[in-house]
Design an enzyme around this catalytic site. Structure first.
Site, PDB file in Angstrom:
ATOM      1  N   SER A  80      88.508  40.535  18.953  1.00  0.00           N
ATOM      2  CA  SER A  80      88.294  39.175  19.883  1.00  0.00           C
ATOM      3  C   SER A  80      88.886  37.809  19.457  1.00  0.00           C
ATOM      4  CB  SER A  80      86.637  38.970  19.118  1.00  0.00           C
ATOM      5  OG  SER A  80      86.196  37.638  20.007  1.00  0.00           O
TER       6      SER A  80
ATOM      7  N   TYR B 258      79.495  38.725  13.106  1.00  0.00           N
ATOM      8  CA  TYR B 258      81.113  39.601  14.419  1.00  0.00           C
ATOM      9  C   TYR B 258      82.146  38.921  14.388  1.00  0.00           C
ATOM     10  CZ  TYR B 258      82.117  40.037  18.562  1.00  0.00           C
ATOM     11  OH  TYR B 258      82.777  40.271  20.425  1.00  0.00           O
TER      12      TYR B 258
END
Length: 752
Positions: free
Chosen positions: A620, A633
């Site tokens: 990501s 995350y």
């Protein structure tokens, strides 16, 4: 009169009733399914009736094999130029399968023009079997085409055209091929069928065989059919139902003759090797298949495997006679075009030898097989023969285990397995009634390397970029993973759809199978298997779950070429901005440890195959952007970025490892349930209606994120799938250890 070609639906396949229907009163069929239904054909045009008859015949593997056999009908049609009635031969064209054929699979030729070709051939200075003059006649078939039909005529067209009956069936039933492949084939044909069926010696299909059959019928007008030595059965009638009935009656008669002489437990000389226990056998195959797949790969052309371990194939491979019969090879040309002239039989006994001994015998067996195949090619080749093809076996027989068949895709390997099953049944029948004989090597070579067959291969479209490859996608049940599965399947990949939700994985696999087909073959053949995709559940935080996934995948396809991990988890903090220890732990377990687990478990498989592989992990852009509210995350994705680099080092030089780093992808993502979308809209003070649909709310949030990028466009799963396709493909063959951002231009994520 309206032409049949104007009345029929060119893409229709007629529904076949379940047996039994009303069979001829004189026959109680036991070895074939009688499927003809008078009500179903009422009102059909002649060509529609031909398609129906063909579908009925092709639906029973005991009547003909996949892609084999052809049918024909001669019908009066209206000539589109003259308006006059013309006699037209409708015959199954080149390619296609009787079971699934529609009207578009049938060529149409003016009978007078086709029969006129006999004079053209007679005028050739040098003519005869396998001469250039005979092969050249195929080039004249287009000049006989009725009504601009684009379907190419097959090499069997003269067999149908030169026989005087209105309807002809040419089938490849195991029972009749058993007679055709027996030492006393001619005598047995007379003994079983009497005077109603004649016999012709082996002759390659084509013009000469058609003329030979014509002469046989002229000499004996009472004939209803012919046994074709080493090949099959052809029979005829002036009524299409009568032709169908006759086909089934003759096959039934041959099958009963064999059944009465079956050797029971002494079939193939009786059992020599005991079958392995199922669990032990499967464990051996999981270890063996990738290793073997690497060794049958030739010049980079990977193969897809099909395994058969049922009692039918074990009865053969475990028998005393298997080594002798396997070495003789197959007899019917339709068989060895798939199975090659012979299989590789490995003389191994699981009761006294281990896996290492099996691999050693396979290594030696493969080397000898390649030498034998090269010698066969050199001894039989002609000056204009095509170059030698893959010299490795397409069928491997292992006592105690079963059969492994290889092909360029799953459909082809399943059909290869099916064809060798047919060959085994032919050997069983021939040995029960006489002595099995194989086709002479030169004749086999002349079929395998026939220039007309080579021309057909050359006309096929080039293989797609991921053809012959197997891609495992973890997270294929939805979102980016599902999109990537569709993108790679469109390029010819076999897809293992894996997901924490087995149901979601299977749903994606079902979509791919519906779109790209189950492939031809296997109906009623006893060969089990999958299609272009399978769906499996997996928990990547559990090594045992991963091992089960890989084992099932290997048994399905023979190996794995690429891994794509799109699975991930985002656990939002509570209202006070805190995240529990369990949530932290699970975030890293899935996003980092899980990706490592599956890549690590695949390392040995890749090494055993010895084939270049590719791994892509989904990270990501959050990995390099510090912000509030997603600390677990974001840091897990930062770790995943470095995992890409570490794995690239560890798995080199055989396997490339790269990453794709999306920005926020809202569309289709399970990470954005309705509650999280609404929470984000509230967080960013984006106006919305509580009653809005999920898609509307996601669209608002996606547009907000888009406006934060340089391109001002929402990031979609398709954008990510395209990048993943590139990173997995050979287009990026010199790229490893890199993370590609697909974020629309998020300047906060620019590397510093």
């Amino acid at each position: 009169m309206v032409s049949s070609s104007q009345k029929i639906r060119y893409n229709s396949v007629f529904p076949i009733p379940n047996p039994p229907m009303q069979a001829p009163e004189s026959v109680d069929f036991k070895h074939v399914n009688y499927l003809w239904d008078d009500g179903a054909v009422a009102g059909m045009s002649p060509v529609e009736r031909l398609v129906y008859r063909s579908n009925c015949l092709g639906a029973d593997q005991r009547i003909t094999n996949t892609g084999g056999g052809n049918t024909s009908s001669k019908a009066l049609e209206t000539d589109p130029l003259t308006g006059q009635e013309a006699d037209v031969l409708w015959v199954k064209g080149s390619g296609g399968d009787l079971r699934t054929s529609s009207a578009g699979n049938f060529a149409s030729l003016y009978m007078d023009k086709l029969l006129g070709l006999r004079q053209v051939y007679a005028a050739a200075p040098e003519k005869g079997p396998k001469t250039p003059a005979e092969d050249a006649m195929v080039g004249y078939f287009p000049h006989c085409t009725f009504n601009l039909n684009p379907r190419a005529s097959s090499i069997d067209t003269p067999l149908h055209g030169f026989l005087p009956a209105r309807h002809v069936d040419h089938m490849h039933p195991n029972s009749v091929i058993s007679i055709a492949a027996s030492k006393r084939s001619k005598e047995l044909s007379q003994e079983i069928f009497g005077g109603e069926v004649g016999w012709v010696p082996w002759l390659r299909p084509g013009f000469e065989l058609g003329l030979l059959m014509q002469r046989e019928v002229e000499a004996n007008p009472a004939l209803k059919g012919l046994v074709m030595s080493q090949h099959g059965l052809i029979n005829w009638a002036d009524d299409d139902k009568a032709c169908y009935d006759l086909t089934l009656t003759l096959i039934e008669k041959a099958a009963r003759y064999i059944e009465e002489r079956d050797k029971g437990e002494q079939t193939f000389g009786g059992q020599k090797v005991a079958p392995m226990a199922d669990a032990d056998r499967d464990a051996l195959l999981v270890e063996l298949l990738p290793w073997l797949r690497g060794r049958v790969t030739h010049r980079g052309e990977r193969l897809i495997g099909t395994v058969q371990t049922d009692a039918t194939i074990q009865r053969f491979v475990n028998s005393n006679d298997a080594p002798r019969l396997a070495e003789l090879g197959t007899s019917c040309p339709d068989h060895f075009l798939r199975t090659k002239i012979k299989p590789l039989y490995v003389d191994w006994n699981p009761a006294s030898e281990d896996t290492a001994a099996l691999k050693a015998k396979l290594e030696a067996g493969l080397a000898k097989y390649r030498d034998d195949y090269a010698a066969y090619y050199e001894a039989c080749k002609h000056a204009n023969s095509p170059a030698m093809r893959n010299p490795n076996p397409s069928v491997v027989l292992i006592p105690g285990v079963g059969m492994i068949a290889w092909g360029k895709n799953k459909s082809e390997s399943r059909v290869t397995a099916e064809f060798y099953n047919c060959a085994v049944e032919v050997m069983r029948g021939a040995e029960a009634i006489d002595e099995y004989i194989a086709l002479p090597q030169q004749e086999a070579f002349d079929i395998e390397y026939w220039l007309l067959e080579e021309a057909k291969l050359q006309r096929m479209p080039p293989e797609k970029e991921f053809a012959r490859k197997v891609v495992l996608i973890v997270g294929a049940g939805n979102g980016i993973g599902k999109e990537a599965a569709h993108r790679l399947a469109a390029e010819g990949a076999h897809i293992i759809c894996a997901d924490l939700s087995a149901e979601a994985a299977q749903a994606t696999a079902d979509e791919l199978t519906a779109k790209y087909g189950q492939g031809i073959g296997v109906a009623g053949s006893g060969v089990s298997g999958c299609g272009p995709a399978i769906g499996l559940g997996v928990n990547i935080t559990d090594r045992e779950s991963i091992r089960q996934l890989l084992a099932t995948s290997v048994l399905a396809y023979g190996g794995i070429d690429s891994l794509l991990v799109t699975a991930g988890v985002f656990l939002p903090p509570d209202r006070e901005g805190k995240l529990s220890d369990d949530a932290w732990r699970l975030t890293f377990e899935v996003n980092v440890h899980g990706a490592y687990n599956i890549a690590d478990e695949l390392k040995q498989l890749f090494a055993d195959q010895g084939l270049n592989g590719s791994v892509v992990l989904t990270t990501s852009v959050n990995a390099v952007v510090s912000k509030k509210g997603s600390v677990a995350y974001d840091t897990s994705k930062a770790a995943a970025n470095h995992l890409v680099r570490e794995l690239a080092v560890e798995m080199s030089p055989l396997v490339r490892v790269n990453g794709v780093a999306p920005a926020t992808v809202v569309q289709g993502s399970t990470m954005f349930p309705r509650d999280r979308v609404i929470a984000s809209l509230v967080k960013y003070e984006i106006p919305f209606e509580e009653s809005g649909s999920d898609d509307d709310l996601r669209g608002k949030l996606a547009e907000f994120y888009a406006q934060r990028t340089l391109t001002k466009k929402p990031i979609t799963p398709a954008d990510q799938a395209e990048a993943m396709y590139f990173m997995l493909s050979d287009r990026s063959s010199k790229t490893t250890g890199q993370v590609l951002s697909v974020d629309g231009g998020l300047h906060e994520a620019f590397l510093r």
